[in-house]
Structures are given as C-alpha cells and as structure tokens.
Design a protein around this motif. Structure first.
Motif, PDB file in Angstrom:
ATOM      1  N   ASP A  32      17.679  -9.920   8.078  1.00  0.00           N
ATOM      2  CA  ASP A  32      16.927 -10.415   9.243  1.00  0.00           C
ATOM      3  C   ASP A  32      17.817 -10.848  10.402  1.00  0.00           C
ATOM      4  O   ASP A  32      17.317 -11.389  11.390  1.00  0.00           O
ATOM      5  CB  ASP A  32      16.005 -11.584   8.863  1.00  0.00           C
ATOM      6  N   TYR A  33      19.111 -10.655  10.299  1.00  0.00           N
ATOM      7  CA  TYR A  33      20.022 -10.996  11.384  1.00  0.00           C
ATOM      8  C   TYR A  33      20.498  -9.708  12.061  1.00  0.00           C
ATOM      9  O   TYR A  33      20.552  -8.653  11.427  1.00  0.00           O
ATOM     10  CB  TYR A  33      21.242 -11.761  10.865  1.00  0.00           C
ATOM     11  N   ASN A  34      20.849  -9.810  13.342  1.00  0.00           N
ATOM     12  CA  ASN A  34      21.456  -8.643  13.975  1.00  0.00           C
ATOM     13  C   ASN A  34      22.928  -8.572  13.576  1.00  0.00           C
ATOM     14  O   ASN A  34      23.399  -9.365  12.753  1.00  0.00           O
ATOM     15  CB  ASN A  34      21.261  -8.675  15.495  1.00  0.00           C
ATOM     16  N   ASN A  35      23.676  -7.646  14.151  1.00  0.00           N
ATOM     17  CA  ASN A  35      25.029  -7.405  13.641  1.00  0.00           C
ATOM     18  C   ASN A  35      26.047  -8.468  14.040  1.00  0.00           C
ATOM     19  O   ASN A  35      27.196  -8.412  13.599  1.00  0.00           O
ATOM     20  CB  ASN A  35      25.521  -6.011  14.049  1.00  0.00           C
ATOM     21  N   ILE A  36      25.655  -9.448  14.873  1.00  0.00           N
ATOM     22  CA  ILE A  36      26.550 -10.586  15.118  1.00  0.00           C
ATOM     23  C   ILE A  36      25.989 -11.859  14.482  1.00  0.00           C
ATOM     24  O   ILE A  36      26.428 -12.966  14.793  1.00  0.00           O
ATOM     25  CB  ILE A  36      26.825 -10.802  16.622  1.00  0.00           C
ATOM     26  N   GLY A  37      25.019 -11.691  13.596  1.00  0.00           N
ATOM     27  CA  GLY A  37      24.559 -12.819  12.803  1.00  0.00           C
ATOM     28  C   GLY A  37      23.615 -13.765  13.504  1.00  0.00           C
ATOM     29  O   GLY A  37      23.671 -14.973  13.283  1.00  0.00           O
ATOM     30  N   VAL A  38      22.718 -13.244  14.349  1.00  0.00           N
ATOM     31  CA  VAL A  38      21.718 -14.082  15.014  1.00  0.00           C
ATOM     32  C   VAL A  38      20.327 -13.634  14.568  1.00  0.00           C
ATOM     33  O   VAL A  38      20.026 -12.436  14.560  1.00  0.00           O
ATOM     34  CB  VAL A  38      21.818 -13.995  16.549  1.00  0.00           C
ATOM     35  N   ARG A  39      19.508 -14.600  14.193  1.00  0.00           N
ATOM     36  CA  ARG A  39      18.117 -14.324  13.820  1.00  0.00           C
ATOM     37  C   ARG A  39      17.194 -15.112  14.738  1.00  0.00           C
ATOM     38  O   ARG A  39      17.466 -16.265  15.072  1.00  0.00           O
ATOM     39  CB  ARG A  39      17.855 -14.736  12.369  1.00  0.00           C
ATOM     40  N   GLY A  40      16.103 -14.478  15.158  1.00  0.00           N
ATOM     41  CA  GLY A  40      15.126 -15.145  16.007  1.00  0.00           C
ATOM     42  C   GLY A  40      13.767 -15.195  15.339  1.00  0.00           C
ATOM     43  O   GLY A  40      13.309 -14.200  14.778  1.00  0.00           O
ATOM     44  N   GLU A  41      13.121 -16.360  15.379  1.00  0.00           N
ATOM     45  CA  GLU A  41      11.775 -16.513  14.839  1.00  0.00           C
ATOM     46  C   GLU A  41      10.848 -17.046  15.929  1.00  0.00           C
ATOM     47  O   GLU A  41      11.247 -17.895  16.731  1.00  0.00           O
ATOM     48  CB  GLU A  41      11.758 -17.452  13.637  1.00  0.00           C
ATOM     49  N   LEU A  42       9.609 -16.541  15.929  1.00  0.00           N
ATOM     50  CA  LEU A  42       8.619 -16.921  16.930  1.00  0.00           C
ATOM     51  C   LEU A  42       7.594 -17.862  16.320  1.00  0.00           C
ATOM     52  O   LEU A  42       7.105 -17.636  15.209  1.00  0.00           O
ATOM     53  CB  LEU A  42       7.914 -15.673  17.470  1.00  0.00           C
ATOM     54  N   ILE A  43       7.257 -18.918  17.063  1.00  0.00           N
ATOM     55  CA  ILE A  43       6.184 -19.841  16.697  1.00  0.00           C
ATOM     56  C   ILE A  43       5.262 -19.951  17.905  1.00  0.00           C
ATOM     57  O   ILE A  43       5.724 -20.198  19.023  1.00  0.00           O
ATOM     58  CB  ILE A  43       6.742 -21.219  16.302  1.00  0.00           C
ATOM     59  N   LEU A  44       3.966 -19.753  17.681  1.00  0.00           N
ATOM     60  CA  LEU A  44       3.008 -19.668  18.784  1.00  0.00           C
ATOM     61  C   LEU A  44       1.758 -20.464  18.435  1.00  0.00           C
ATOM     62  O   LEU A  44       1.262 -20.399  17.311  1.00  0.00           O
ATOM     63  CB  LEU A  44       2.678 -18.196  19.039  1.00  0.00           C
ATOM     64  N   ASP A  45       1.247 -21.219  19.402  1.00  0.00           N
ATOM     65  CA  ASP A  45       0.027 -22.005  19.209  1.00  0.00           C
ATOM     66  C   ASP A  45      -0.753 -21.992  20.519  1.00  0.00           C
ATOM     67  O   ASP A  45      -0.347 -22.636  21.491  1.00  0.00           O
ATOM     68  CB  ASP A  45       0.381 -23.436  18.802  1.00  0.00           C
ATOM     69  N   VAL A  46      -1.863 -21.233  20.554  1.00  0.00           N
ATOM     70  CA  VAL A  46      -2.640 -21.063  21.781  1.00  0.00           C
ATOM     71  C   VAL A  46      -4.096 -21.419  21.515  1.00  0.00           C
ATOM     72  O   VAL A  46      -4.714 -20.893  20.578  1.00  0.00           O
ATOM     73  CB  VAL A  46      -2.545 -19.613  22.312  1.00  0.00           C
ATOM     74  N   ASN A  47      -4.651 -22.324  22.329  1.00  0.00           N
ATOM     75  CA  ASN A  47      -6.066 -22.696  22.258  1.00  0.00           C
ATOM     76  C   ASN A  47      -6.856 -21.880  23.278  1.00  0.00           C
ATOM     77  O   ASN A  47      -6.569 -21.930  24.478  1.00  0.00           O
ATOM     78  CB  ASN A  47      -6.246 -24.188  22.538  1.00  0.00           C
ATOM     79  N   VAL A  48      -7.852 -21.143  22.791  1.00  0.00           N
ATOM     80  CA  VAL A  48      -8.646 -20.245  23.627  1.00  0.00           C
ATOM     81  C   VAL A  48     -10.081 -20.763  23.698  1.00  0.00           C
ATOM     82  O   VAL A  48     -10.670 -21.109  22.667  1.00  0.00           O
ATOM     83  CB  VAL A  48      -8.627 -18.812  23.059  1.00  0.00           C
ATOM     84  N   THR A  49     -10.643 -20.816  24.902  1.00  0.00           N
ATOM     85  CA  THR A  49     -12.039 -21.217  25.082  1.00  0.00           C
ATOM     86  C   THR A  49     -12.881 -19.982  25.377  1.00  0.00           C
ATOM     87  O   THR A  49     -12.618 -19.257  26.342  1.00  0.00           O
ATOM     88  CB  THR A  49     -12.178 -22.228  26.234  1.00  0.00           C
TER      89      THR A  49
END
Length: 344
Positions: A32-49
């Motif tokens: 899950d890391y790119n070739n220089i050892g960095v991993r990114g994770e997304l967290i999202l919280d959206v309230n829709v009316t």
C-alpha cells in the motif's frame, strides 16, 4: 556461599549468550506504499440534506462503499462498514429491522412524501481507503535505490540497494518535490437530478482528511524514536467537490497548482520562478518544507529574479510541499466543504 550464588547467575548468562540471533529481512517500501514509502488514506464525512417533492415515498439506494446515517426519529437507520484485515474485504453492519434500509436487495433509506431529511455519508478510518499515490521517478531506468534491510535482534546489519547497470548514467537526477497525486473531482450536487426529478439535494457540508504515513523503517515500528529515511515530495488535496466551497485548510497549503508548476521550474533552474507566497512560517515539526532561499546550513542564497505572470490552469487546486525525516513520519491534511446553492 558467594560461589553458590554466582553459579546460577553464570548458567543464566551462558544460556542467554548461546541463543541464536533473531534475523529478519525487511523489504521496502511495503504494501500500500508507493516506491518511496508513502501511503495515503482518505477519511470523509459529509452531511447531505435531501427533500422529496413527490406525494409518495422514495427509496434512495446507497453505494455500500460509504457508511450512512439517517438523522430522524431514533437515528437507528444506518450502515457501518469496516475492512477485514484477513480477507481485505469490507464487512457491513445493518440494523436488525431490514425493512427500513433495504429494498430489492439494495441498501439505502426511505425519503417520505414532502419530507426533508439529513443523511451522513462517511468513509471512516475503519475502511482503510488507500489513495493512489504516484511513484517517484528519476532519469535512471528502474528503481535505483534501497529496497530492503536486514536486522538481527532489532539491530540494522545490512541491506540491499537495487542497481541500474548503465554506464551512461552515473547520475540519475536531482531530487525535487514531485507531485504524488491529483485530486478526484466529485460532482455531489449533480447526482440526484440525473436520477430522479422529485428527490432533490438542498445542501451538503462536511470534512475531508488525508493521512500520509511514512513506511516503518524498522519491522513493525513506525515511532519517531528511530531515525527515518528522509522524504521530500508534494501532494494535492485528495478530493474536490465540484461547485462547492472549500475552506479551513489545516495546515495552510504551500501554494496553488499554477504556482507549484512555476515554482518547480524555478527550483530546478529551468526557468525563473514567479512569486509563490509559499514561505509561510510553520512549526518546526509540521512536516511542511520551508520554501525559502536559505539552505539548511551555510550562507543565504541570492534571490532569483521574478517573472511577472503565472500560467493559469483550469483546475487550480491546493498543493503542500512535505518533508518527512527524523521526528516526522506522518502528515495530515484536513479541510471543510460546503454547498447550498441548489436552484432547481
């Protein structure tokens, strides 16, 4: 009596010294890391009316990739997911009364006649949603660099460096902060009109987070107590909500994309840079690279002349220039979004 006490201690010491060394090979950068050892994770919280203008109920189907929570009555209409560490699949938890949140074997929620309802859509940390980060590239063919380390009893004893056997390339390049990602554009407010003329989205607001992590440089240990392999790169905001207002960026972004493109040309000496306004003071341990004309040590370098214009791009998103090293093995970007301009 003294010799009687010494003998057991001697036996224990010899036993400890005779234990075999615990050796292990630790490949870099890892899953899950790119070739220089960095991993990114997304967290999202959206309230829709949402509002249902029809005289009959409507069932809104939710992509199970998202958690959802309906805010009405007892707030017991929800679906929560988490990723199973063994299988890698997302496991979902639904309320016991499936009549409220399933129809035709689909999951979702009802919006009743003329009802206005707020629904939260979430991608949580339990999803482990990994962002696709680009690999670092230089002029040498292949990845010429450290690819594994060897440990004995937790002590680094050696490793392996991948070699590119090319006599014509003694130098592979000069490192600059390459952009590892581009934002995904989500047209949240355009989803409902294309599906149903009665169910309309009135507004939404929420928060977005991107968590960047440096691969552990020792097996199962990503604490900052150990010396880290230094990393230097740039990242963009992970998601752009089309026609929405984005605000409250933490930490303050380094520059916009148009400024970044101009900055890179100047940083590499390929063209004089335009002013970027990027030398914003940051905390020492923030992970943001300070874009100034002063070297880490030594004299101050002369300012490069400025060019009067910056090329504009259709999507001028935010950029952070990041340095990870000793004491910094993670970096988090957080911002808010808001849209309430529905005129249909």
């Amino acid at each position: 009596m003294a010799s009687a006490r010494f003998f057991p201690f001697l036996m224990i010491s010899l036993l400890f010294l005779s234990l075999p060394a615990l050796a292990e090979n630790y490949p870099l950068p890892g899953q899950d890391y790119n070739n220089i050892g960095v991993r990114g994770e997304l967290i999202l919280d959206v309230n829709v009316t949402l509002i249902n203008l029809a005289p009959y109920p409507k069932f809104v189907v939710v992509n199970p990739f998202y958690d959802f929570q309906v805010y009405r009555m007892n707030n017991d209409e929800a679906m929560v997911g988490f990723r199973n560490e063994t299988s890698g699949e997302i496991v979902h938890v639904l309320p016991q009364d499936l009549s409220k949140n399933t129809l035709n074997y689909r999951v979702g929620f009802w919006v009743y006649p003329y009802e206005t309802v707020k629904v939260a859509f979430r991608i949580t940390q339990e999803h482990h949603y990994t962002l696709s980060l680009k690999d670092y590239r230089d002029s040498c063919s292949g990845d010429a660099g450290i690819e594994s380390q060897n440990y004995e009893n937790g002590t680094l004893t050696g490793g392996r460096i991948n070699v590119v056997e090319d006599l014509s390339q003694p130098i592979c390049g000069v490192v600059y902060p390459q952009l590892l990602n581009y934002p995904l554009v989500v047209r949240f407010n355009e989803i409902m009109p294309s599906m149903d003329g009665y169910v309309k989205m009135l507004k939404y607001e929420g928060t977005i987070k991107m968590e960047l992590t440096d691969v552990p440089d020792t097996q199962d240990d990503n604490s900052t107590l150990n010396r880290e392999f230094p990393l230097f790169f740039a990242v963009s905001e992970p998601v752009i909500f089309y026609n929405a207002t984005s605000y409250g960026y933490e930490p303050t972004y380094s520059m916009n994309f148009s400024e970044y493109m101009n900055f890179i040309l100047g940083y590499r000496g390929l063209e004089n840079p335009a002013p970027s306004g990027a030398d914003i003071p940051q905390r020492k341990d923030s992970g943001l690279f300070k874009l100034t004309n002063r070297l880490i040590s030594g004299p101050t370098m002369p300012e490069l002349p400025e060019t009067p214009t910056i090329k504009k791009y259709p999507l001028d998103f935010r950029i952070w220039v990041v340095y990870m090293g000793e004491g910094v093995n993670s970096f988090e970007i957080k911002y808010s979004v808001r849209w309430d301009n529905y005129a249909g």
